[in-house]
Design a protein around this motif. Structure first.
Motif: not given
Lengths: 123, 123
Positions: A62-71, A80-98
Motif C-alpha cells: 500500500c502506498v501509505c506503507d511505502l511513504i513511511e519508509s522514506f524522508d 516515482h510510483l507513476k514512473v514505475l507504473k508507466e514503464i510497466g514495472l508495477v501495476t496499481a489497483e485501488r481497493r477502497g481507501t487504499w
DNA sequence: AGTCAAACTAGACGCATGTCGAAGCAACGT
DNA sequence: ACGTTGCTTCGACATGCGTCTAGTTTGACT
C-alpha cells in the motif's frame, strides 16, 4: 538524449528484446525501447520502492506503507510510483481507501535476461 | 536526485548487493550504490555500446569501430564510454594508436542477479 | 621536429528530471 | 451534508545530463 520517449510501453512491446546483451548487438530500436526501463531503475528511491513492493508479502504494498519508509513527501513518492507504473514495472489497483502497487515480475525477469551472461562470467 | 554521487565505484563495492530485488527490501545505502549502474544503462546509446562491446569477438572493441555505428560525434561516444568505465561496466586499454574497451561480465552478472526472480515469474 | 590520426577534455547550450508546496479527487465515517 | 484521510495532479525551481564545437593529448611514421 537520442529522442527519448518515456511513453506507456506495455511490457509486451519488449518481448522481442529478451536476448542477452552480450549475445548479439542490440538494434537501435531495441535499445530505444529497453533504455527507459533501466532509466526507471536508475534512481535509488525507485529501486527501493520496487524492492519494498516486490518483497512485500503478497507481492504488493500500500502506498501509505511505502511513504513511511522514506524522508520524502507524498507527492514525490507518488511521482516515482507513476514512473514505475508507466514503464510497466508495477501495476496499481485501488481497493477502497487504499491504493496497492504490485510488482510485474515478468518485467523484472525480462530485464534480468537482457543483462544475463549465458556462458558464465569467466571471460 | 537523492544526493546522487556518480563517483568511481569499483565493482567490488557492489558485491554485497548481489541479492535479488524481490527477495528482500534493499537498504537505502544499497539502493544508492546500485542505482548509478542502472542509470548508466538507462541511455539507448550506452546500451548499444555495451552490447556492441560485449558481443564483439574477443569481448572487446576499438573506439573507432564503435563510433562508426552511430550518428553521433566522437566526443559524445567518448563521453558515454567514460560513464560506462567509471561505473565499472567496461574497462579501457590503450594499445598503440587505438583504445580498446572490454565488457566486465561480472558487473553484468551482478545486475542481472539483482533483477532476477528466483521463484520464477508465476506470481 | 613535423605531421597526421585516434581519442579525450573543456565549455556551452537546452531539455529532462527530482523535489516541494498547494490544490484537487476519491472514498469513508459521522 | 460534512469533514477527514489517502493519494494524485499541478506548477515551480534547481540540478542533472546528452549533445555539440573547439581545442588538447597521445602515439606512429616519416
Amino acid at each position: 538524449m537520442s529522442k527519448q520517449r518515456l511513453e506507456l510501453l506495455s511490457p509486451a512491446d519488449l518481448e522481442d528484446c529478451r536476448i542477452p546483451l552480450v549475445a548479439e548487438p542490440l538494434s537501435a530500436d531495441q535499445a530505444e525501447r529497453l533504455a527507459p526501463s533501466f532509466k526507471a531503475l536508475g534512481d535509488p528511491v525507485r529501486l527501493r520502492l520496487l524492492s519494498l513492493i516486490a518483497s512485500h508479502e503478497g507481492g504488493e504494498a500500500c502506498v501509505c506503507d511505502l511513504i513511511e519508509s522514506f524522508d520524502l513527501t507524498a507527492p514525490t513518492i507518488s511521482h516515482h510510483l507513476k514512473v514505475l507504473k508507466e514503464i510497466g514495472l508495477v501495476t496499481a489497483e485501488r481497493r477502497g481507501t487504499w491504493v496497492y502497487y504490485r510488482a510485474r515480475r515478468e518485467a523484472f525477469d525480462l530485464l534480468s535476461t537482457v543483462l544475463a551472461v549465458p556462458g558464465g562470467v569467466a571471460a
